[in-house]
Motif scaffolding. Structure first.
Motif, PDB file in Angstrom:
ATOM      1  N   PRO A 434       0.634  -1.152  -0.163  1.00  0.00           N
ATOM      2  CA  PRO A 434      -0.171   0.006  -0.030  1.00  0.00           C
ATOM      3  C   PRO A 434       0.804   1.256  -0.107  1.00  0.00           C
ATOM      4  N   ALA A 435       0.463   2.250  -0.938  1.00  0.00           N
ATOM      5  CA  ALA A 435       1.548   3.263  -1.201  1.00  0.00           C
ATOM      6  C   ALA A 435       1.627   4.294   0.212  1.00  0.00           C
ATOM      7  N   SER A 436       0.579   4.388   1.053  1.00  0.00           N
ATOM      8  CA  SER A 436       0.611   5.436   2.016  1.00  0.00           C
ATOM      9  C   SER A 436       1.454   4.729   3.175  1.00  0.00           C
ATOM     10  N   ALA A 437       1.780   3.419   3.111  1.00  0.00           N
ATOM     11  CA  ALA A 437       2.339   2.688   4.274  1.00  0.00           C
ATOM     12  C   ALA A 437       3.850   2.761   4.198  1.00  0.00           C
ATOM     13  N   THR A 438       4.402   3.428   3.150  1.00  0.00           N
ATOM     14  CA  THR A 438       5.763   3.305   2.853  1.00  0.00           C
ATOM     15  C   THR A 438       6.296   4.584   2.570  1.00  0.00           C
ATOM     16  N   SER A 439       7.395   4.751   2.560  1.00  0.00           N
ATOM     17  CA  SER A 439       8.400   6.143   2.278  1.00  0.00           C
ATOM     18  C   SER A 439       8.327   6.273   0.471  1.00  0.00           C
ATOM     19  N   LEU A 440       8.567   5.241   0.014  1.00  0.00           N
ATOM     20  CA  LEU A 440       8.449   5.435  -1.604  1.00  0.00           C
ATOM     21  C   LEU A 440       7.180   5.780  -2.049  1.00  0.00           C
ATOM     22  N   GLY A 441       6.140   5.173  -1.347  1.00  0.00           N
ATOM     23  CA  GLY A 441       4.804   5.645  -1.789  1.00  0.00           C
ATOM     24  C   GLY A 441       4.345   7.011  -1.540  1.00  0.00           C
ATOM     25  N   ARG A 442       4.971   7.415  -0.364  1.00  0.00           N
ATOM     26  CA  ARG A 442       4.458   8.719   0.084  1.00  0.00           C
ATOM     27  C   ARG A 442       5.109   9.997  -0.803  1.00  0.00           C
ATOM     28  N   VAL A 443       6.491   9.794  -1.159  1.00  0.00           N
ATOM     29  CA  VAL A 443       7.131  10.635  -2.150  1.00  0.00           C
ATOM     30  C   VAL A 443       6.294  10.652  -3.668  1.00  0.00           C
ATOM     31  N   LEU A 444       5.935   9.617  -3.849  1.00  0.00           N
ATOM     32  CA  LEU A 444       5.217   9.487  -5.170  1.00  0.00           C
ATOM     33  C   LEU A 444       3.752  10.004  -5.095  1.00  0.00           C
ATOM     34  N   LEU A 445       2.829   9.884  -4.070  1.00  0.00           N
ATOM     35  CA  LEU A 445       1.581  10.553  -3.665  1.00  0.00           C
ATOM     36  C   LEU A 445       1.688  11.998  -3.580  1.00  0.00           C
ATOM     37  N   ALA A 446       2.955  12.527  -3.022  1.00  0.00           N
ATOM     38  CA  ALA A 446       3.142  13.745  -2.616  1.00  0.00           C
ATOM     39  C   ALA A 446       3.174  14.945  -3.875  1.00  0.00           C
ATOM     40  N   ASP A 447       3.443  14.225  -4.969  1.00  0.00           N
ATOM     41  CA  ASP A 447       3.465  14.903  -6.338  1.00  0.00           C
ATOM     42  C   ASP A 447       2.126  15.373  -6.739  1.00  0.00           C
ATOM     43  N   THR A 448       1.035  14.600  -6.313  1.00  0.00           N
ATOM     44  CA  THR A 448      -0.377  14.850  -6.879  1.00  0.00           C
ATOM     45  C   THR A 448      -1.445  15.044  -5.850  1.00  0.00           C
ATOM     46  N   GLU A 449      -1.097  14.608  -4.714  1.00  0.00           N
ATOM     47  CA  GLU A 449      -2.113  14.626  -3.674  1.00  0.00           C
ATOM     48  C   GLU A 449      -1.855  15.433  -2.447  1.00  0.00           C
TER      49      GLU A 449
END
Ligand code: PHB
Length: 536
Positions: A434-449
């Motif tokens: 799950p994206a929000s449970a990982t640091s990788l996911g968080r930097v990816l999500l932060a670009d658009t959300e």
């Protein structure tokens, strides 16, 4: 037979040509022909150069970021695509026409390509590939003999007597097309007068067919795109299919009208597009070269480095340069720039316009690394950099992209390098979380959300997280951006929380992580200028 040596511009090397530049170009060409990786002893054999010369050339190219030395192998890096990019940007046709070629490929669900003339061959400058596994598919930069293609007779319809003579001489010297390494050797003898007749018909009709001239099954229909100022053929647009879907004549009857409509739009685009803004030339290359020489001594060949920077002086809005322009753009002395240009003219990489005394790059510049590199992917670009980072920080590193699965957003690991430590974190490529449970996911999500958390990640440019799905797992991640600035992937370092405090992660790991991200981005941007780089 070495690649592309059957039609030299002149057999005699001009007195002022720069010998180390000629040898360096030979090394780059052979590396390209070998698919981008060749051992140093393989390079020695392929070029006929002494081992010590090969070593000095490859160490110079490595310093320039154009090759990587991996044990006994020299590996072409995507940075080398800068050279081909300079040609493609100066040419402008890919930037102006490829969106329409791509749209036609989508509409027809067939491959569409653009090719330019390269003496008596054709060279691809764009590929929108829908090719099924059934036939060869060509890469940007691949060179084909004109007579075995559909665009060839269209270009030949404009040939002068001298160009026909050069073509006949090449056919006689190389009846099996061995110099054209992108195509299988010709098996059947070439019927007299056939290509002349095809060229004459192509000139009359304004289209041409390839009915399995390269290999059984492969068919193409082609239409010339004319330069509105000169009315000469600027490039040729091709629709490529397979006999399991279309015969050659069926291709003409059903798809030629749509190809023609696209070409009309392309010609309109060429007639109306504004002149590109030249932008700043690459700056102060000469001083960088001096510093490298100081550092590497004998292992850095200044004249090769200087010569190669001359090619990067060209680009969008800088298609035709005078000697003065080249010297100014590169910071090289006029005499140095002049000798490099003379060398390139001899090698067929640069042409001098007699009327204007300006120099332009030729399509042959694409033979310097482009075809194999145009097929690279982000995981392949990242792999050596992740391994480097892992070795430096002695922790595991990974690359991931965002994937949506149903209603939730996940990350997928696409590349990784494991730490040499026994207890290193071990996550396989392909794993989803799950994206929000990982640091990788968080930097990816932060670009658009947006959320308070993600806003902070975006402003600080990294995410640091103790990931709850594994005990004691602490990770820090930074984003990777494409040429447009969009975040397309993320890189992290994963470690055991007991090993480093959060503060140590930020102070010790983050700078290394950022350096790695910058290196991957530089290569991604070079590779992504004129090709689509798959993210996984
Ligand atoms: C191609 O784009 O792969 C292509 C184009 C024209 C040909 C053959 C192949 O005649």
């Amino acid at each position: 037979m070495p690649a592309e040596t059957t039609t030299p511009l002149s057999a005699v090397v001009p007195d002022e040509a720069v010998a180390p530049l000629i040898r360096g170009v030979a090394v780059v060409r052979e590396l390209t022909e070998a698919g981008g990786t060749l051992s140093l002893s393989g390079l020695e054999r392929a070029t006929g150069l002494a081992r010590s010369t090969v070593d000095r050339i490859t160490s110079t190219l490595a310093r320039m970021g154009y090759v990587r030395l991996d044990g006994r192998d020299a590996v072409a890096t995507p940075r080398l695509m800068e050279l081909g990019n300079a040609y493609l940007a100066a040419l402008r046709l890919p930037a102006l026409l490829s969106p329409r070629a791509d749209a036609l490929a989508d509409e027809l669900d067939e491959s569409v390509s653009l090719a330019v003339a390269d003496r008596d061959g054709i060279r691809f400058i764009h590929q929108a590939t829908r090719r099924r596994a059934m036939s060869l598919s060509f890469r940007i930069g691949d060179l084909l003999p004109a007579e075995r293609t559909a665009p060839g007779p269209l270009f030949a319809s404009e040939w002068t007597d001298a160009e026909w003579r050069a073509w006949r001489a090449r056919r006689a010297a190389d009846p099996q097309d061995l110099a054209f390494t992108a195509v299988p050797p010709r098996e059947l003898p070439f019927p007299d007068g056939e290509f002349e007749r095809r060229a004459e018909a192509a000139g009359r009709n304004g289209w041409a067919l390839d009915d399995q001239l390269i290999e059984p099954g492969l068919v193409a229909v082609s239409v010339p795109v004319r330069d509105p100022r000169t009315a000469r053929i600027a490039c040729v647009a091709n629709v490529v299919s397979h006999t399991s879907r279309h015969s050659a004549t069926d291709l003409r009857d059903t798809l030629l009208p749509r190809l023609r409509a696209t070409v009309a739009e392309m010609e309109h685009e060429l007639a109306t597009a504004p002149e590109p803004d030249p932008g700043p030339p690459p700056s102060d290359l000469a001083s960088w070269i001096g510093a490298s020489k100081h550092e590497l001594g004998r292992d850095f060949i200044e004249s090769l480095a200087r010569g190669l920077t001359v090619l990067t002086a060209f680009g969008a809005g800088r298609a035709a340069l005078t000697l003065t322009d080249v010297a100014r753009a590169t910071g090289l002395a006029r005499a140095t720039a002049r000798r490099a240009l003379i060398t390139y003219e001899h090698l067929g990489l640069v042409r001098q316009q007699p009327e204007s005394r300006t120099f332009t790059l030729t399509p042959r510049v694409l033979s310097l690394g482009f075809p194999p590199l145009s097929r690279t992917t982000l995981p392949r670009i990242a792999a050596p950099h992740l391994a480097d980072l892992s070795a430096r920080v002695k922790e595991s590193t990974a690359l991931a992209v965002l994937v949506s699965s149903g209603s939730s957003t996940e990350i997928q690991y696409t590349a990784r390098a494991v730490s040499p430590r026994i207890m290193g974190v071990d996550i396989r490529v392909g794993t989803r979380l799950p994206a929000s449970a990982t640091s990788l996911g968080r930097v990816l999500l932060a670009d658009t959300e947006t959320s308070a958390d993600l806003d902070r990640v975006r402003t600080q440019g990294y995410a640091l997280l103790d990931e709850g799905w594994e005990d004691g797992l602490r990770t820090i991640a930074v984003p990777l951006r494409d040429r447009t600035g969009r975040v397309v992937a993320a890189v992290n370092v994963a470690l055991h929380a007991a090993g480093r405090t959060e503060r140590e992660c930020v102070e010790e790991i983050l700078p290394e992580l950022r350096r790695t991200a910058t290196r991957i981005e530089e290569e991604l941007h070079a590779a992504g200028h004129f090709t689509r780089v798959p993210l996984f």
